[in-house]
Design an enzyme around this catalytic site. Structure first.
Site, PDB file in Angstrom:
ATOM      1  CG  HIS A 220      63.489  16.599 -59.085  1.00  0.00           C
ATOM      2  ND1 HIS A 220      64.546  15.826 -59.515  1.00  0.00           N
ATOM      3  CD2 HIS A 220      62.954  17.146 -60.208  1.00  0.00           C
ATOM      4  CE1 HIS A 220      64.673  15.901 -60.823  1.00  0.00           C
ATOM      5  NE2 HIS A 220      63.713  16.703 -61.270  1.00  0.00           N
TER       6      HIS A 220
ATOM      7  CB  CYS B 240      66.408  13.104 -58.977  1.00  0.00           C
ATOM      8  SG  CYS B 240      68.114  13.585 -59.263  1.00  0.00           S
TER       9      CYS B 240
END
Length: 349
Positions: A139, A82
């Site tokens: 994130h 990610c």
């Protein structure tokens, strides 16, 4: 005066870069500057949508983007997990140059994040008159000074870590992780639906001026919690692995005593596809669809419940199944001359 803004969009998350001319007084798309809606799925497989051959899921709205626009069949993410792919998307630089080479954790990496330079994608667009918003997954840093607002997003609704429970919106350690800008918020809804609702709200409120909207669904990342679970369904409580820390406590793997199922995964995928349909409908309702470029991609290869066929392996590896992604785009921009280009050249800094 003609202003050129290069959208350093690593759509396919880092590997290719889309340049869009944005004109201050007179644009190239329908006489005005185009809106951009970027939809990112999380851990979806290369072969998980209809236009890429999935046999057990219905994704009519994602298929529509591929049918009406451009479908890329040989596009690659710049990383296998990610945070690196998202760092390249926002910064336009290889993830090594910003010090993010693996997924950030909410435990060991609390002080780390994407450096604020003033040249991030949303910051550049904001300087040139665009309203900017991120709804969904960030994130790229846990502190406010490393958060979405600091990088140029006017509005943020979503979570900061790598994974949260779809119903409680908490991290693996039980910490609440849902924010509106920098303030913690609570909402009772299924998170995929909440992301869609906030995306539509932004479109409705900002339709009169150019905007950039990133819709970063956490579907279909674990925990594999499908929508519409009853309050008594044990899946609604989410997993809590005793061996992991931080986000990893929400992980579900094939060797679990009661493993998650492909059917649960498909329900999550189809709900996100419905969300894309709702967003497209909002563009139509506001009569701005013809001046909006809608781009869909995935952050990296799929997880163990994903359909990565015909590719080998999955997320976290540099095999094809870990980094090849299925982007598509549709809009007024005349990119249909190459209906299914096989490659997109990388141009990185």
């Amino acid at each position: 005066m003609r202003l050129r803004v290069v959208i350093v969009a690593a759509l396919a998350l880092g590997v290719w870069r889309l340049s869009v001319d944005l004109v201050a007084q007179r644009g190239t798309l329908s006489g005005s500057r185009p809106n951009v809606v970027l939809v990112i799925m999380d851990d979806m497989g290369y072969g998980d949508i209809g236009s890429y051959g999935v046999p057990d899921a219905k994704t009519p709205h994602l298929d529509r983007l591929a049918r009406e626009g451009v479908r890329l069949t040989n596009a690659y993410a710049n990383g296998a997990v990610c945070s690196p792919t998202r760092a390249a998307l926002i910064s336009g630089r290889y993830q090594q140059r910003v010090g993010i080479e693996w997924a950030l954790t909410s435990t060991a990496d609390r002080d780390q994040g994407l450096p604020v330079t003033g040249t991030a994608l949303p910051a550049l667009l904001k300087k040139n008159g665009y309203a900017t918003a991120l709804v969904g997954k960030w994130h790229l840093g846990f502190k406010p000074e490393l958060g979405p607002n600091a990088q140029g997003f006017d509005e943020f609704f979503g979570f900061l870590s790598g994974a949260v429970d779809y119903y409680t919106h908490r991290r693996g350690d039980g910490t609440p992780d849902l924010y509106e800008n920098t303030m913690p918020v609570q909402t009772p809804g299924y998170l995929t639906d909440e992301i869609t609702k906030r995306a539509v709200s932004f479109i409705d409120r900002r339709a009169a001026r150019p905007f950039f909207l990133e819709v970063a669904y956490n579907a279909v990342h674990w925990p594999f919690q499908p929508p519409d679970l009853s309050a008594s369904d044990p899946r609604r409580d989410g997993p809590s692995r005793q061996s992991g820390t931080g986000d990893r406590r929400l992980a579900q793997m094939p060797d679990d005593p009661i493993p998650a199922t492909r059917q649960d995964y498909v329900r999550m995928l189809e709900r996100a596809d419905q969300g894309v349909g709702t967003i497209l409908a909002a563009l139509d309702r506001n009569r701005i669809a013809q001046n909006t470029l809608v781009i869909f991609t995935n952050d990296n290869g799929g997880e163990w419940l994903s359909r990565n066929a015909p590719l080998y392996h999955r997320k976290g590896t540099l095999w094809e199944g870990g980094i090849r992604v299925p982007p598509s785009s549709a809009g007024q921009a005349d990119c249909r001359r190459a209906k299914r280009p096989s490659r997109w050249r990388s141009r990185w800094i």
